[in-house]
Design an enzyme around this catalytic site. Structure first.
Site, PDB file in Angstrom:
ATOM      1  N   ASN A   8       0.965  -0.951   0.147  1.00 58.33           N
ATOM      2  CA  ASN A   8       0.115  -0.545   0.099  1.00 58.33           C
ATOM      3  C   ASN A   8       0.627   1.408  -0.357  1.00 58.33           C
ATOM      4  O   ASN A   8       2.079   2.082   0.797  1.00 58.33           O
ATOM      5  CB  ASN A   8      -0.574  -0.197   1.470  1.00 58.33           C
ATOM      6  CG  ASN A   8      -1.955   1.386   1.268  1.00 58.33           C
ATOM      7  OD1 ASN A   8      -1.738   2.252   0.181  1.00 58.33           O
ATOM      8  ND2 ASN A   8      -2.590   1.347   2.270  1.00 58.33           N
ATOM      9  N   LYS A  10       0.270   4.544  -0.396  1.00 60.34           N
ATOM     10  CA  LYS A  10      -0.474   5.403   0.116  1.00 60.34           C
ATOM     11  C   LYS A  10      -0.533   6.189  -0.533  1.00 60.34           C
ATOM     12  O   LYS A  10      -0.601   6.298  -1.846  1.00 60.34           O
ATOM     13  CB  LYS A  10      -0.116   5.677   1.650  1.00 60.34           C
ATOM     14  CG  LYS A  10      -0.251   4.295   2.679  1.00 60.34           C
ATOM     15  CD  LYS A  10      -0.424   4.104   4.333  1.00 60.34           C
ATOM     16  CE  LYS A  10       0.131   3.844   4.985  1.00 60.34           C
ATOM     17  NZ  LYS A  10      -0.413   3.716   6.653  1.00 60.34           N
ATOM     18  N   HIS A  93      -9.673   0.874   4.717  1.00 56.49           N
ATOM     19  CA  HIS A  93      -8.489   1.523   5.590  1.00 56.49           C
ATOM     20  C   HIS A  93      -8.951   2.203   6.426  1.00 56.49           C
ATOM     21  O   HIS A  93      -9.608   3.076   5.987  1.00 56.49           O
ATOM     22  CB  HIS A  93      -7.044   1.891   4.990  1.00 56.49           C
ATOM     23  CG  HIS A  93      -6.502   2.244   4.788  1.00 56.49           C
ATOM     24  ND1 HIS A  93      -5.888   2.811   5.904  1.00 56.49           N
ATOM     25  CD2 HIS A  93      -4.849   1.073   5.503  1.00 56.49           C
ATOM     26  CE1 HIS A  93      -3.921   2.678   6.231  1.00 56.49           C
ATOM     27  NE2 HIS A  93      -3.918   1.822   6.247  1.00 56.49           N
ATOM     28  N   GLU A  95      -7.139   4.552   7.767  1.00 51.45           N
ATOM     29  CA  GLU A  95      -6.868   6.330   7.400  1.00 51.45           C
ATOM     30  C   GLU A  95      -8.313   6.728   6.409  1.00 51.45           C
ATOM     31  O   GLU A  95      -8.890   7.931   6.369  1.00 51.45           O
ATOM     32  CB  GLU A  95      -5.602   6.225   6.276  1.00 51.45           C
ATOM     33  CG  GLU A  95      -4.400   6.005   7.439  1.00 51.45           C
ATOM     34  CD  GLU A  95      -3.458   5.691   6.403  1.00 51.45           C
ATOM     35  OE1 GLU A  95      -3.393   5.510   5.555  1.00 51.45           O
ATOM     36  OE2 GLU A  95      -2.283   4.606   7.383  1.00 51.45           O
ATOM     37  N   GLU A 161      -5.521  -5.162  10.351  1.00 48.85           N
ATOM     38  CA  GLU A 161      -4.715  -4.012  11.151  1.00 48.85           C
ATOM     39  C   GLU A 161      -5.186  -3.304  11.877  1.00 48.85           C
ATOM     40  O   GLU A 161      -5.676  -2.410  12.220  1.00 48.85           O
ATOM     41  CB  GLU A 161      -4.744  -2.689   9.328  1.00 48.85           C
ATOM     42  CG  GLU A 161      -4.597  -3.557   8.525  1.00 48.85           C
ATOM     43  CD  GLU A 161      -3.707  -2.651   7.259  1.00 48.85           C
ATOM     44  OE1 GLU A 161      -2.862  -2.771   7.263  1.00 48.85           O
ATOM     45  OE2 GLU A 161      -4.495  -1.661   7.000  1.00 48.85           O
ATOM     46  N   GLY A 167       2.205   2.781  10.816  1.00 54.33           N
ATOM     47  CA  GLY A 167       3.172   3.532  10.298  1.00 54.33           C
ATOM     48  C   GLY A 167       3.570   3.674  11.650  1.00 54.33           C
ATOM     49  O   GLY A 167       4.397   5.490  11.970  1.00 54.33           O
ATOM     50  N   SER A 199       2.744  -1.656  10.748  1.00 54.50           N
ATOM     51  CA  SER A 199       4.386  -2.098  10.680  1.00 54.50           C
ATOM     52  C   SER A 199       4.987  -3.599  10.721  1.00 54.50           C
ATOM     53  O   SER A 199       6.148  -3.642  11.261  1.00 54.50           O
ATOM     54  CB  SER A 199       4.822  -0.929  12.482  1.00 54.50           C
ATOM     55  OG  SER A 199       4.668  -0.034  12.268  1.00 54.50           O
TER      56      SER A 199
HETATM   57  C1  PEP Z   1      -0.797   0.234   5.744  1.00 57.05           C
HETATM   58  O1  PEP Z   1      -1.323   1.495   5.644  1.00 57.05           O
HETATM   59  O2  PEP Z   1      -2.098  -0.815   5.878  1.00 57.05           O
HETATM   60  C2  PEP Z   1       0.127  -0.274   6.230  1.00 57.05           C
HETATM   61  C3  PEP Z   1       0.189  -1.560   7.678  1.00 57.05           C
HETATM   62  O3  PEP Z   1       1.340   0.747   7.216  1.00 57.05           O
HETATM   63  P1  PEP Z   1       2.963   0.085   7.673  1.00 57.05           P
HETATM   64  O4  PEP Z   1       2.987  -0.513   6.743  1.00 57.05           O
HETATM   65  O5  PEP Z   1       3.572   1.618   7.975  1.00 57.05           O
HETATM   66  O6  PEP Z   1       2.187   0.071   9.313  1.00 57.05           O
END
Ligand code: PEP
Length: 235
Positions: A8, A10, A93, A95, A161, A167, A199
């Site tokens: 992803n 983003k 997601h 976000e 998640e 992040g 992460s």
């Molecule tokens: C994500 O954007 O779904 C995500 C898991 O980000 P990160 O790996 O940076 O934590």
């Protein structure tokens, strides 16, 4: 069975970045262990599709609208994503839930729109830190799942998640992941892939991918560097 590794990006990347990042992944992607989905921002889908055309990589988008067309400025329909070469789309997601106020009913409608266009929705669910600390993580996630999952659930992928792990560099523990994935598996049954996201990096990917009921990972930050992403793919 191969693990599904979803990148992803983003709101990151440019046309040049897309070329530079994907070229070594296409060249060196030798792992028989993984299937890979790349989810760039909308304007880069066309370039990514052209670069990935003869490779084993799959293309995905980061969101879709739930309606087929209409006066929805700035949005993109699932049918257009299909035309651009997408076979996956991330929906719900955290976000998007946070910054665009998306709720479970809307996310379900987006998943249905994706399925209607032969695109596999990757439905994101996960609790925030406050919920986890109050002991409500499992009930919250199962409620999200029950409200987001369409009837034709076998066409979906679930991504667990935990928001506090996204992040932050602080992945969930293996025990946290095993416990939640077992609960999700009990709810959805077999035959549906369950991904972990939060992460994931080159150091922890291999151990996360061996946890029971973890069928793959959703990777944000660590998918933006070819070397790191290659290490995850070749876990
Ligand atoms: C994500 O954007 O779904 C995500 C898991 O980000 P990160 O790996 O940076 O934590």
């Amino acid at each position: 069975m191969k693990k599904l590794i979803v990148a992803n990006w983003k709101m990151n990347g440019t046309a040049i970045f897309t070329q530079k990042l994907l070229a070594p992944i296409i060249d060196k992607k030798t792992s028989p262990l993984s299937e890979i989905v790349i989810c760039p921002p909308f304007p880069l889908l066309h370039a990514a599709h052209n670069i990935m055309r003869d490779s084993q990589l799959h293309l995905g988008a980061q969101d879709c609208h739930h309606e087929p067309s209409g006066a929805f400025t700035g949005n993109v329909s699932a049918s257009l994503l299909k035309e651009m070469g997408c076979s996956f789309v991330i929906v719900g997601h955290s976000e998007r839930r946070l910054h665009h106020h998306e709720n479970n009913a809307l996310i379900k409608a987006k998943a249905i729109a994706a399925i209607n266009n032969n695109i596999t929705p990757i439905i994101c669910i996960g609790e925030n830190l406050e919920v986890r600390n109050s002991g409500q993580a499992i009930s919250t996630v199962i409620k999200q799942l029950s409200e987001c999952l369409p009837e034709s659930k076998s066409s979906c992928i679930i991504a667990y998640e935990p928001i506090w792990a996204i992040g932050t560099g602080m992945s969930a523990t293996e025990d946290n992941i095993a416990e939640m994935h077992k609960e999700i598996r009990d709810f959805v049954g077999t035959g549906i892939k369950i991904l972990y996201g939060g992460s994931v990096n080159a150091k922890n990917a291999a151990s996360i991918l061996t946890i029971d009921n973890v069928d793959g990972v959703l990777v944000g930050g660590a998918s933006l560097q070819a070397d790191t992403f290659l290490e995850i793919i070749n876990y």
